[in-house]
Design a protein around this motif. Structure first.
Motif, short mmCIF file in Angstrom:
data_model
loop_
_atom_site.label_atom_id
_atom_site.label_comp_id
_atom_site.label_asym_id
_atom_site.label_seq_id
_atom_site.Cartn_x
_atom_site.Cartn_y
_atom_site.Cartn_z
N MET A 107 -7.78 9.46 0.22
CA MET A 107 -8.23 8.13 -0.14
C MET A 107 -9.47 8.17 -1.01
N ASN A 109 -17.07 6.86 5.59
CA ASN A 109 -17.05 8.01 4.69
C ASN A 109 -17.35 9.30 5.43
N THR A 125 0.83 -1.21 0.00
CA THR A 125 0.00 0.00 0.00
C THR A 125 0.86 1.25 0.00
N TRP A 141 -14.82 -0.97 -4.80
CA TRP A 141 -13.66 -0.18 -5.18
C TRP A 141 -13.83 0.44 -6.56
N GLY A 150 -7.60 4.97 -2.88
CA GLY A 150 -8.14 3.63 -2.72
C GLY A 150 -7.53 2.62 -3.67
N LEU A 164 -13.98 1.17 0.60
CA LEU A 164 -13.28 -0.12 0.63
C LEU A 164 -12.97 -0.56 2.05
N MET A 219 -4.76 1.10 -1.78
CA MET A 219 -5.28 0.28 -0.68
C MET A 219 -5.84 -1.04 -1.22
N GLY A 270 -16.09 3.35 -6.28
CA GLY A 270 -15.39 4.48 -5.67
C GLY A 270 -14.44 5.18 -6.62
N SER A 302 -13.06 5.71 -3.16
CA SER A 302 -12.48 4.41 -3.50
C SER A 302 -11.76 3.80 -2.31
N GLY A 303 -11.27 4.61 -1.39
CA GLY A 303 -10.62 4.09 -0.20
C GLY A 303 -11.53 3.98 1.00
N SER A 304 -12.35 5.01 1.24
CA SER A 304 -13.20 4.99 2.42
C SER A 304 -14.26 3.90 2.35
#
Length: 458
Positions: free
Chosen positions: A228, A163, A19, A95, A54, A235, A57, A98, A231-233
């Motif tokens: 992030m 989020n 990551t 993902w 993300g 995920l 991640m 996102g 796409s990160g939050s």
């Protein structure tokens, strides 16, 4: 089978390393494709910041699962359970949604539908809640529709809670990392303390989730070089929910031999089984309270409950004098207190000292909230070796009272410069809260000096 502490640690380190190493190239890719929205009138960050964190991640998630599949003590998770594949399928779908949102800003209803579909994909592959431990009643088996609805609801709530938490640089990743660490301690004890192999997937999920957050945090701490994004939050919210669903809905409470004795004792013993469903809620305890207070505040002032204001907890911590980093650390503290206090109480619910420790730490947290302007000062002999912010105001080591950078000044001019410097130093620093990007806020932009462009090295 030996205890796979080293295998879990290796999986965590590989996930964090992948990551971390991917985040730099992803940042350049986000700038190249334009996933870096321009600063709006309500934003307060000084420069456009790329999103799409993300992607890195998700790469760490895949690397962690691949490594775990080839380790002696963890490969049984993939052979005896389909839950890792279910997690990967749902994570890939959420993902992708996102990533599209980070680039094109898709509609909120479309995102909600995508979250529900991702949860349904996991349910189809077996990652669902089969029964619930109800205090006073016992284990209640759920029908297929009940389990599906409850699973989808828990996934959607957790995703949106994460989020919502993504309000300051490094806040969401840190709080999720704390919650996953507490969940890892609980699930590992459940597996090897009670020899319940059904808890193995959840233990693996939480270890990988910690690695994802730890690998991304160095790039996301204030001042953040990358956000992030959704796409990160979304995920990490889905992975956190998957761990809670696995350990609660798949582990049979009867296997823990909790029902010896009277019905009252059995009900009391059911508490440790019910804890995993509460752990994801520990990260939304603070924002949920903030949301309720915001609705009450706006209604009391005659405003719409959905009207934007600057009364959120993030804003209040900054307005009373806390710096951006200190506000994040304070929220870390409260999240750790709630998460680890919940796990500790589940292990020794009859111990009074746990309650006393929680009360004592809560008092410490309140003191920290009431001391926003406290800054430690180094002794005079050590001022030469510490950053300027830890020195006494208006003094430079090795400088006389009437000299500034080697030039002589009049007393009035020196006092004027000192007063001006103190005024600038005491100016409150405003930091943003996020909607979907990570560092946005409601209100006018602060008048800060121009900085270099986002595509240059800091």
């Amino acid at each position: 089978m030996g205890q796979p502490v080293r295998d879990y640690l290796l999986t965590l380190c590989v996930t964090a390393a992948v990551t971390y190493l991917l985040t730099g190239p992803v940042r350049k890719f986000a700038i190249a494709v334009g996933a870096m929205p321009a600063i709006r009138a309500r934003d307060v960050h000084r420069e456009p910041t790329p999103r799409l964190g993300g992607i890195a991640m998700f790469g760490g998630l895949c690397a962690g699962l691949i490594v775990a599949d080839h380790l002696y003590n963890l490969d049984g998770v993939f052979q005896l359970s389909n839950e890792p594949r279910a997690l990967l399928s749902g994570a890939a779908l959420i993902w992708l949604i996102g990533v599209l949102d980070d680039k094109f800003e898709i509609d909120a209803l479309i995102k909600l539908g995508g979250q529900m579909i991702a949860a349904a994909v996991m349910v189809i592959q077996g990652l669902t809640i089969l029964w619930l431990p109800i205090p006073g009643i016992g284990t209640v088996a759920l029908t297929q529709w009940q389990g599906t609805l409850l699973t989808v609801a828990l996934v959607v709530i957790t995703i949106n809670a994460v989020n919502f938490v993504d309000g300051l640089d490094g806040l969401a990743a840190g709080m999720v990392c704390i919650a996953s660490a507490a969940s890892f301690l609980y699930t590992y004890r459940l597996w090897y303390g009670h020899m319940i192999e059904a808890a193995a997937p959840a233990t693996l999920f939480t270890a990988i989730l910690m690695g994802m957050c730890l690998g991304f945090l160095p790039h996301n701490m204030h001042p953040a070089r990358i956000f992030m994004g959704d796409s990160g939050s979304m995920l990490i919210g889905l992975v956190l929910a998957a761990g809670a669903i696995s350990v609660t809905g798949q582990v049979d409470p009867d296997a823990m031999k909790l029902f010896a004795g009277s019905e009252r004792e059995a009900t009391h013993a059911m508490l440790p089984v019910f804890i995993p469903l509460l752990l994801p809620l520990t990260i939304i305890a603070i924002p949920a309270a903030d949301l309720v207070l915001a609705i009450v505040r706006r209604t009391w002032n005659g405003q719409s409950p959905f009207a934007a204001d600057r009364g959120h907890l993030h804003h209040r911590l900054l307005e009373i004098g806390h710096s951006h980093s200190r506000a994040v650390l304070i929220m870390y503290f409260w999240s750790a207190l709630i998460a680890f206090g919940t796990v500790g109480y589940s292990v020794h619910s009859a111990s009074l000292w746990i309650v006393l420790v929680i009360v004592g730490l809560s008092a410490v947290g309140l003191v920290l909230l009431l001391m926003p302007r406290f800054t430690p000062r180094a002794p005079r002999w050590a001022e030469r070796f510490v950053p300027p912010r830890y020195r006494r105001r208006g003094e430079e080591p090795g400088a006389g009272p009437s000299s500034t950078y080697g030039t002589q000044q009049e007393p009035g001019e020196a006092q004027m410069r000192q007063d001006e410097g103190e005024h600038q130093e005491r100016r409150p620093v405003v930091a943003g809260v996020s909607g979907v990007n990570g560092a946005t806020a409601i209100g006018p932009r602060s008048r800060l000096p121009e900085r270099h462009k986002a595509d240059t090295a800091r």
